[in-house]
Design an enzyme around this catalytic site. Sequence first.
Site, short mmCIF file in Angstrom:
data_model
loop_
_atom_site.label_atom_id
_atom_site.label_comp_id
_atom_site.label_asym_id
_atom_site.label_seq_id
_atom_site.Cartn_x
_atom_site.Cartn_y
_atom_site.Cartn_z
N HIS A 163 0.83 -1.21 0.00
CA HIS A 163 0.00 0.00 0.00
C HIS A 163 0.88 1.28 0.00
CE1 HIS A 163 -2.86 2.96 1.55
NE2 HIS A 163 -3.83 2.08 1.63
N GLU B 108 -1.23 1.16 -5.26
CA GLU B 108 -1.04 -0.04 -4.46
C GLU B 108 -1.07 -1.30 -5.32
OE1 GLU B 108 -4.13 0.26 -1.45
OE2 GLU B 108 -4.00 2.45 -1.65
O1 TA6 Z 1 -6.02 2.64 -0.08
C1 TA6 Z 1 -7.30 2.20 0.00
C2 TA6 Z 1 -7.84 2.28 1.42
O2 TA6 Z 1 -8.54 1.10 1.71
C3 TA6 Z 1 -8.71 3.52 1.58
O3 TA6 Z 1 -10.08 3.16 1.61
C4 TA6 Z 1 -8.26 4.14 2.91
O4 TA6 Z 1 -8.99 3.62 3.98
C5 TA6 Z 1 -6.79 3.74 2.90
O5 TA6 Z 1 -6.79 2.39 2.42
C6 TA6 Z 1 -6.08 3.94 4.21
O6 TA6 Z 1 -6.50 2.99 5.16
P1 TA6 Z 1 -5.89 3.14 6.65
O7 TA6 Z 1 -6.50 2.01 7.44
O8 TA6 Z 1 -4.40 3.03 6.53
O9 TA6 Z 1 -6.30 4.52 7.11
#
Ligand code: TA6
Length: 291
Positions: free
Chosen positions: A159, A261
Site C-alpha cells: 500500500h 497499491e
Molecule cells: O487505499 C485504499 C484504502 O482502503 C482507503 O479506503 C483508505 O482507507 C486507505 O486504504 C487507508 O486505510 P488506513 O487504514 O491506513 O487509514
Amino acid sequence: MTLPPSITVQEMAPGYPVYEVHHPAASARIAAHGAHVMEWTPAGEKPVLYLSPQAIFEKGKPIRGGIPLCWPWFNAHPTDAEKPMHGLARIRVWTLVEASETPDNVTLHFQLGSDPETLALWPHPFQLSLKITIGQTLTLALTSHNTGETPFTLTEAIHTYFQHGGIDKVTVLGLDQIDYLDTVGPHTLRHQNGDVIIDREVDRQYASTSDATLLDPLGQRQITISKSGSQTTVVWNPWIEKSTRLADLPDEAYLHFLCIETANASPATVTVPPGQQHTITATYRVSPLAG
Ligand code: TA6
C-alpha cells in the site's frame, strides 16, 4: 545477526527497532513494526515515499505513509468490523532474519509467523516473508506460505504512498480502458477512459495485472510501478475532507501524496493450498521527465 556495513539499527522506542540504510545507491529506513519501509531515496533523487509528519510509532498502530503491508485482508475484515483495518501484518513486529549488500544494492529479509494472537484474528497458520531490495530501484516481494493443513484465501496490498510535486498535476498511466470498483460512496463498477487524474477523493480498485506509471511534472520525474502476482491496482487519495478526518495526517497532506497499491483486492482473492506459497512483488523506478 551481523548487519552489513550500509545498515545500522536504532530503537525508535523500546522494542521498536528501525533499520537505516546508507548505501552509495540509496538510503532508506525500515521499521521492524510491520516490516514497514518508511523512506526510500535513490542517490541523486528526492525522497520517493510520503511519510506523514504526524505518523504514530506505537506497537499495534499502523504507520501513516511509506509502504504499509495489508494482509491477510485488504480494507475492512469481510465479516467482522471489529478486526483491524487492512489485517494484522502491518501492526505486528517482524524479525529481520537476513541482511546483505552488493555494490549495487542492499537486501533485507523480514519474517512474521503465526502465533496465538494472529490465530485469534485469522485462524490459519502461516509464515510471511518480505524481501526488500534497495538501490536505484526498490523491490518488495511478499510471500505467503501456508504452513497449515487446509487452504487459506487472502486479499493483500503493498500500500505505497508516493510523494510528488502537486496533486493537481500528477497523472497515472497504464490504467486506460481498465474496469475499476469505485469505493467512494456506493461501490460502483466503472470504466477508465484515458489517464487517471486526481481532482476529488479517489479510492479505486482497478482490475489490472499490468504496470503503471505516476507522472509528476512538478517534481520533474516519473515513477514506474512494475508488479507480479497481483490482479489489482488500487489508487487512493483521501482529498480534503478525509485528510482532515485522519488524525495522523496533516489537513493539506492530500496535496502531496498519491497511493498506488499493488494488490489482490476483492473480487480478486488468492487461495494458497496447504504447504504451498504465493508471492506478490512490486518494483519502483524513478526517472527524469523530459523537461
Ligand atoms: O487505499 C485504499 C484504502 O482502503 C482507503 O479506503 C483508505 O482507507 C486507505 O486504504 C487507508 O486505510 P488506513 O487504514 O491506513 O487509514
